[in-house]
Design a protein around this motif. Structure first.
Motif, mmCIF file in Angstrom:
data_model
loop_
_atom_site.group_PDB
_atom_site.id
_atom_site.type_symbol
_atom_site.label_atom_id
_atom_site.label_comp_id
_atom_site.label_asym_id
_atom_site.label_seq_id
_atom_site.Cartn_x
_atom_site.Cartn_y
_atom_site.Cartn_z
ATOM 1 N N UNK A 64 0.856 -1.179 0.000
ATOM 2 C CA UNK A 64 0.000 0.000 0.000
ATOM 3 C C UNK A 64 0.896 1.233 0.000
ATOM 4 N N UNK A 65 0.695 2.110 -0.993
ATOM 5 C CA UNK A 65 1.540 3.291 -1.142
ATOM 6 C C UNK A 65 0.666 4.522 -1.362
ATOM 7 N N UNK A 66 1.307 5.661 -1.620
ATOM 8 C CA UNK A 66 0.621 6.893 -1.968
ATOM 9 C C UNK A 66 1.346 7.521 -3.138
ATOM 10 N N UNK A 67 1.471 8.861 -3.076
ATOM 11 C CA UNK A 67 1.253 9.807 -2.031
ATOM 12 C C UNK A 67 1.594 9.277 -0.632
ATOM 13 N N UNK A 68 0.922 9.834 0.332
ATOM 14 C CA UNK A 68 1.077 9.377 1.709
ATOM 15 C C UNK A 68 -0.196 8.660 2.141
ATOM 16 N N UNK A 69 -0.146 7.322 2.231
ATOM 17 C CA UNK A 69 -1.361 6.546 2.527
ATOM 18 C C UNK A 69 -2.004 6.872 3.866
ATOM 19 N N UNK A 70 -1.212 7.337 4.845
ATOM 20 C CA UNK A 70 -1.784 7.644 6.164
ATOM 21 C C UNK A 70 -2.690 8.870 6.139
ATOM 22 N N UNK A 71 -2.740 9.588 5.019
ATOM 23 C CA UNK A 71 -3.682 10.696 4.892
ATOM 24 C C UNK A 71 -5.111 10.192 4.727
ATOM 25 N N UNK A 72 -5.268 8.919 4.379
ATOM 26 C CA UNK A 72 -6.612 8.344 4.275
ATOM 27 C C UNK A 72 -7.068 7.841 5.644
ATOM 28 N N UNK A 73 -8.267 8.232 6.023
ATOM 29 C CA UNK A 73 -8.788 7.850 7.334
ATOM 30 C C UNK A 73 -9.106 6.360 7.424
ATOM 31 N N UNK A 74 -9.272 5.703 6.272
ATOM 32 C CA UNK A 74 -9.611 4.279 6.269
ATOM 33 C C UNK A 74 -8.400 3.383 6.004
ATOM 34 N N UNK A 75 -7.202 3.891 6.255
ATOM 35 C CA UNK A 75 -6.000 3.093 5.989
ATOM 36 C C UNK A 75 -6.017 1.774 6.751
ATOM 37 N N UNK A 76 -6.378 1.802 8.016
ATOM 38 C CA UNK A 76 -6.398 0.559 8.811
ATOM 39 C C UNK A 76 -7.377 -0.441 8.193
ATOM 40 N N UNK A 77 -8.531 0.042 7.721
ATOM 41 C CA UNK A 77 -9.510 -0.848 7.076
ATOM 42 C C UNK A 77 -8.948 -1.435 5.789
ATOM 43 N N UNK A 78 -8.169 -0.648 5.056
ATOM 44 C CA UNK A 78 -7.575 -1.137 3.807
ATOM 45 C C UNK A 78 -6.543 -2.219 4.098
#
Length: 323
Positions: A64-78
């Motif tokens: 899982x990458x970005x950009x910065x993936x931690x900017x998504x609030x659903x990262x843990x769900x992903x």
């Protein structure tokens, strides 16, 4: 299994879940994000369809990458979705780690196997000069927390830069002396917009490799689903060193990875001229249609990225696809 015209099989997916980044790394986004035509990012449901299709085609590892993936609030769900998908054996995350100290326990509980942290310097002032953020100490605290939790694999990544961090090699080596981490050095790559910067800062990975081998480091045979890094071990060090050298002559021979952007386009190579839009299938939840589309595009994959010829494809910066 997905296979191209040259017999290469693809078991590794790099999934970008956003092209937005909150850092301003001078080798990637020196002016920050400039989003001229924002498009909706893949939803969790669309990611589920995508991952299911890739898993049915033999994909075993997802990064899982970005950009910065931690900017998504659903990262843990992903992370959790990827880990729970039948056939997916390994889930990795690449992050600038600005939220790592706070959230790494959640990543671990969701099933994360490998954490890769961008850390281009161990000097706080140099780190800020490269990234535009004075966050080095927080990031390293997050790395230590990941190690304390027992996260299976922790890696740190540095883009080699002649004018900024190449002199820090002894410091990087010292960091892995007593820590079970892998520090990976990435050879700077030319994109469509950084030629002047590239010419001034490119460091050949082969030179670093020669230094390591002369210093007693030994090359490790990598597993079949591993990424492009060459890894090295040393009897006196707890950790390892990795080198990602896209300009080496055999770099593309063992390619095993495909990329999907945050807007649902498949990129057969980081430096391909175009992406193939599969969003219509993902919007409908059509796993079989996604599978057919993926199989049909494989014949278009080139034998090489042709970086050594100065070709950079459609890639203008690495936040587009996560490098």
């Amino acid at each position: 299994m997905l296979q191209d015209s040259f017999g290469r099989q693809f078991t590794y997916l790099r999934l970008s879940i956003t092209d937005i980044c909150n850092f301003k790394c001078n080798y990637c986004l020196p002016d920050g994000n400039i989003c001229l035509s924002p498009k909706p990012e893949l939803t969790l449901k669309q990611i589920e369809t995508l991952i299911s299709a890739f898993a049915k085609l033999g994909t075993r590892k997802i990064r899982i990458t970005g950009g910065e993936p931690a900017l998504r609030k659903d990262l843990v769900d992903i992370i959790s979705l990827c880990k729970q998908t039948p056939g997916i054996e390994h889930v990795a995350l690449t992050t600038n780690a600005y939220k790592l100290k706070r959230d790494v326990a959640k990543y671990y509980e969701a099933g994360l196997d490998t954490l890769s942290v961008s850390a281009d310097s161990l000097d706080p002032r140099m780190f800020a000069a490269i990234t535009g953020k004075d966050k080095l100490n927080d990031i390293l605290d997050g790395v230590e927390k990941a190690l304390d939790l027992g996260l299976p694999t922790v890696k740190l990544n540095s883009v080699l830069l002649k004018k900024f961090n190449v002199s820090e090699l002894p410091r990087f080596l010292d960091f892995v002396k007593h820590r079970k981490v892998t520090w990976r050095f990435i050879e700077l790559m030319q994109t469509g917009t950084n030629k002047e910067y590239f010419d001034a800062n490119h460091v050949a990975g082969e030179d670093i490799q020669a230094h390591l081998l002369a210093s007693g480091w030994q090359k490790i045979i990598k597993p079949v689903d591993a990424g492009p890094a060459r890894e090295f071990k040393h009897p006196d060090y707890a950790g390892k060193i990795g080198l990602i050298m896209p300009y080496s002559k055999d770099f593309c021979d063992s390619c095993n990875r495909l990329r999907v952007s945050s807007v649902g386009k498949v990129h057969l190579c980081l430096f391909a001229e175009q992406g193939y839009d599969i969003m219509p299938y993902l919007e409908k939840g059509d796993v079989n249609g996604t599978i057919e589309a993926l199989q049909n595009m494989m014949s278009a994959k080139s034998v090489s990225h042709y970086l050594h010829e100065g070709k950079t494809g459609a890639t203008t910066h690495f936040a587009m696809l996560g490098g």
